[in-house]
Design a protein around this motif. Sequence first.
Motif, PDB file in Angstrom:
ATOM      1  N   GLU A 164      -4.688   3.927   7.978  1.00 41.31           N
ATOM      2  CA  GLU A 164      -3.476   4.300   7.324  1.00 41.31           C
ATOM      3  C   GLU A 164      -3.820   4.777   5.666  1.00 41.31           C
ATOM      4  OE1 GLU A 164      -0.950   1.168   7.493  1.00 41.31           O
ATOM      5  OE2 GLU A 164      -0.106   1.401   9.274  1.00 41.31           O
ATOM      6  N   ASN A 196       0.947  -0.990   0.057  1.00 44.78           N
ATOM      7  CA  ASN A 196       0.035  -0.127   0.182  1.00 44.78           C
ATOM      8  C   ASN A 196       0.784   1.351   0.164  1.00 44.78           C
ATOM      9  OD1 ASN A 196      -2.297  -1.578  -0.014  1.00 44.78           O
ATOM     10  ND2 ASN A 196      -3.137  -0.799   1.993  1.00 44.78           N
ATOM     11  N   TYR A 227      -4.059  -8.899   5.973  1.00 47.01           N
ATOM     12  CA  TYR A 227      -4.835  -8.938   7.133  1.00 47.01           C
ATOM     13  C   TYR A 227      -6.104 -10.025   6.922  1.00 47.01           C
ATOM     14  CZ  TYR A 227      -1.663  -5.144   8.132  1.00 47.01           C
ATOM     15  OH  TYR A 227      -0.516  -4.441   8.323  1.00 47.01           O
ATOM     16  N   ASP A 247      -3.205  -4.593   0.697  1.00 47.69           N
ATOM     17  CA  ASP A 247      -2.611  -5.298   2.042  1.00 47.69           C
ATOM     18  C   ASP A 247      -3.865  -5.358   2.634  1.00 47.69           C
ATOM     19  OD1 ASP A 247      -0.058  -4.324   1.179  1.00 47.69           O
ATOM     20  OD2 ASP A 247       0.250  -2.921   2.583  1.00 47.69           O
ATOM     21  N   PHE A 248      -4.772  -4.769   2.702  1.00 52.74           N
ATOM     22  CA  PHE A 248      -6.315  -5.311   3.639  1.00 52.74           C
ATOM     23  C   PHE A 248      -6.280  -6.581   3.142  1.00 52.74           C
ATOM     24  CE2 PHE A 248      -7.019  -0.966   1.430  1.00 52.74           C
ATOM     25  CZ  PHE A 248      -7.106  -0.491   2.580  1.00 52.74           C
ATOM     26  N   CYS A 305      -4.874  -0.649   8.727  1.00 53.01           N
ATOM     27  CA  CYS A 305      -4.701  -0.716   7.356  1.00 53.01           C
ATOM     28  C   CYS A 305      -5.671   0.458   6.833  1.00 53.01           C
ATOM     29  CB  CYS A 305      -4.822  -1.872   6.659  1.00 53.01           C
ATOM     30  SG  CYS A 305      -4.031  -1.874   5.098  1.00 53.01           S
TER      31      CYS A 305
END
Length: 380
Positions: A296, A252, A281, A276-277, A293
């Motif tokens: 961010e 990300n 995760y 990235d989500f 995330c």
Amino acid sequence: MISLNRAIVIVLDGCGAGEAPDAAAFGNDDHPSTVKHVWEAVGGFSAPNLQACGFLTACGVPVEPNSAARYGRLRELSQGKDSVTGHWEMMGVITEQPFPTYPYGFPSELVGEFQRRIGSHVLGNKAASGTEIINEYGAEHLATGEPILYTSADSVFQVAAHESVIPLNRLYAIAQIGRELCTFPNNVQRVIARPFTGDAVLGFTRTVHRKDYPVIAPNNLIDHIGDVIGIGPIPDLFGGRGFISMRRTQSNKEHEVALLNALQSDAKFIFANFEDFDMLYGHRNDPSGFARCLVEFDATLARVCRELKSSDILILTADHGNDPTTKSTDHSREYVPLAVIGPVKPGNIGDINGLSAVGGIVAAHLEMSGYGKSLLGNYR
């Protein structure tokens, strides 16, 4: 007349907005609702920009959006719950026949020919999460040099190898052989090279050098626009066709840098996926990390919005769900959120059938003749 408008689509990978009506048919009978459940699991989080544009509200989070927000949910029509079918549908392609999956591993004929072509036996050949499979077979792989073959609930043929045992170029060549062999009826949607590092004592870690080999995408909106800037995994999902050639960003943070740079270009369509989500995760059942995330990304969204021109339109959406609060580590069949920032009419548009509404908005905003009007009607 050439439109001077610009469209930006950002996909928050895996950020589902609630159980789809057909979720149980896709193995999701645990009522997934990714972003809402993340919010509940951590006791809420601060994401003022995602709140203001209506993204969180579309996901079922009990917060009030800005009065100028235009938001809602989209229901996927394709037979899938993954990145390929989701992104293809956004660009106008509905996958009517599901790609094959292999809950008990790949057929012996396919595996045998794969082993013959790569000149090696393989380990695994079963359905498993990526982290579990390298923990299970990592030590044996280091000892034998044999690659690890596995799949998941999605239509994927994944080959994992330690970067010090099978160098990246060799792993990519092995994956390419897998792509050549995975034809009908074993036309898996994606063949994926999954490199990792580490050892059995300190643990194994997947690296950012993953590479995807998808089924060739049918003709879609990107082919009609051309010279699209694709950020993150987007170009891979479409086989690179229609995209400007550029380095594949891997996180990300890298996606943000690439997106901000792209906003300084003269590209009329920028298509980004923040993965990235999902990758870090959702698949690891980590709601706290998922929440961080989102926080961010909220800061990223603020920086992106400062670079928008008055004629730009920014669409925030997702490709599927990946609820980290359920027992599953796979994608979930959910609605996806839609939030539109720019010169649009405010209001909650409710639930709309088809992720292709995203492409409809893009085409209408770029004033593309012959492609059809926005599936949201007069969205301005």
